[in-house]
Design an enzyme around this catalytic site. Structure first.
Site, PDB file in Angstrom:
ATOM      1  N   TYR A 169       0.815  -1.216   0.000  1.00 38.17           N
ATOM      2  CA  TYR A 169       0.000   0.000   0.000  1.00 38.17           C
ATOM      3  C   TYR A 169       0.851   1.269   0.000  1.00 38.17           C
ATOM      4  O   TYR A 169       0.314   2.370   0.004  1.00 38.17           O
ATOM      5  CB  TYR A 169      -1.050   0.000   1.108  1.00 38.17           C
ATOM      6  CG  TYR A 169      -0.663  -0.333   2.528  1.00 38.17           C
ATOM      7  CD1 TYR A 169       0.523   0.092   3.103  1.00 38.17           C
ATOM      8  CD2 TYR A 169      -1.555  -1.063   3.309  1.00 38.17           C
ATOM      9  CE1 TYR A 169       0.834  -0.209   4.419  1.00 38.17           C
ATOM     10  CE2 TYR A 169      -1.262  -1.368   4.627  1.00 38.17           C
ATOM     11  CZ  TYR A 169      -0.059  -0.935   5.183  1.00 38.17           C
ATOM     12  OH  TYR A 169       0.233  -1.225   6.484  1.00 38.17           O
ATOM     13  N   LYS A 184       5.250   3.522   5.145  1.00 35.65           N
ATOM     14  CA  LYS A 184       5.844   2.586   4.196  1.00 35.65           C
ATOM     15  C   LYS A 184       6.144   3.251   2.855  1.00 35.65           C
ATOM     16  O   LYS A 184       7.088   2.857   2.163  1.00 35.65           O
ATOM     17  CB  LYS A 184       4.914   1.387   4.004  1.00 35.65           C
ATOM     18  CG  LYS A 184       4.837   0.453   5.193  1.00 35.65           C
ATOM     19  CD  LYS A 184       6.169  -0.216   5.502  1.00 35.65           C
ATOM     20  CE  LYS A 184       6.015  -1.321   6.539  1.00 35.65           C
ATOM     21  NZ  LYS A 184       7.311  -1.965   6.890  1.00 35.65           N
TER      22      LYS A 184
END
Length: 301
Positions: A169, A184
């Site tokens: 994601y 991330k």
């Protein structure tokens, strides 16, 4: 003629535990430092390096888990297993852990950044502390350990390899995980930025994105949902591979990326998830708000 009633095979199961694709001894005399190495996927990756002869340095925040991991991994036939309690959000603790690694095992030549934090939440429910907890461990902690690793190798004039564990994601967005998805995305960008900056000095930087690899150390909020899906017989059916991943499969990918056989791979993020992150339906499913998916009532300030 094809039997339409026959079950679909999905992707084949992996080789058994203990198998490896690289030659025995690939990591003899190598020191591999793994953050979050006392549990979960960090420990699973460390195990595969150990099977190939590496000395391990495991960082984590829980001494009991680290000690248990040390005993388990020491039985795999690798080299030494050194553990250090370390909060990667604290640069002083990171520096001290690297000092310990050098004293006890030698300069780490491979760094695997697996430490992270995560839990599902509607974005509007995230408190400042909840946001900081996830971003500081997942992104800032990854930066502090990578910075320490890079600076030591740059000063010594030695090559090295960094693997940052990411998430799919980072590309697609992560409804229900805004804090983790944002962190991330930063981790993925570090891979691409530092690979260019540090490549001339012999340091490769890559990313590794796990798909669904159930393991006992998952957060309760995530594990319970997976267990419920498995009990209904739905977990494997939700994957294009028609199965989930085995943690050793992620370990095999990590040992390859940091090995002498992947030296010309840098700035790349390898997704190991059986194509799940690329799955789309022909007809879009109805939109279900995140609050409803998580069983939350209407938002109230």
């Amino acid at each position: 003629m094809t039997d339409d009633t026959a079950p679909l095979p999905g992707l084949p199961a992996p080789p058994p535990p203990g198998a490896h694709a690289l030659p025995p001894g690939t990591y003899d005399k190598a020191v591999v430092l793994v953050t979050g190495g006392g549990s979960g996927l960090g420990k699973a990756m460390a195990a595969e390096f150990a099977r190939l002869g590496a000395d391990l340095v495991l960082l984590g925040r829980t001494e009991e888990r680290l000690k248990a991991a040390r005993e388990e991994l020491a039985e795999l036939g690798g080299g030494r297993v050194v553990v250090a309690v370390c909060d990667v959000r604290e640069p002083e603790q990171v520096g001290a852990a690297f000092d310990l690694a050098e004293r006890e095992a030698g300069m780490p030549g491979v760094l695997v950044n697996s430490a992270a934090a995560n839990f599902p939440s509607p974005a509007e429910d995230l408190s400042p502390n909840a946001w900081r907890a996830v971003v500081d461990i997942t992104l800032t902690g990854t930066w502090f350990t990578t910075r320490e690793f890079g600076r030591r190798h740059l000063a010594a004039g030695t090559p090295g390899s960094v693997i940052n564990v990411g998430a799919s994601y980072a590309w697609t967005g992560g409804p229900g995980y805004a804090h983790s998805a944002a962190a991330k995305a930063g981790v993925r960008n570090l891979v691409e930025t530092l690979a260019v900056e540090w490549g001339p000095y012999g340091i490769q930087v890559n990313g590794l994105v796990p798909g669904l690899f159930p393991h006992p150390d998952m957060p309760e909020a995530i594990r319970s949902g997976l267990e419920e899906a498995a009990a209904r017989g739905e977990l494997d059916a939700r994957q294009p591979a028609l199965r989930v991943g085995e943690p050793r499969e992620l370990g095999w990918a990590a040992t390859f990326l940091a090995s002498p056989y992947a030296r010309f791979i840098s700035g790349h993020t390898l997704v190991v998830d059986g194509a799940n992150w690329q799955r789309r339906t022909v007809v879009a499913a109805p939109v279900t708000p995140v609050r409803e998916q998580l069983g939350r009532g209407p938002f109230k300030r």
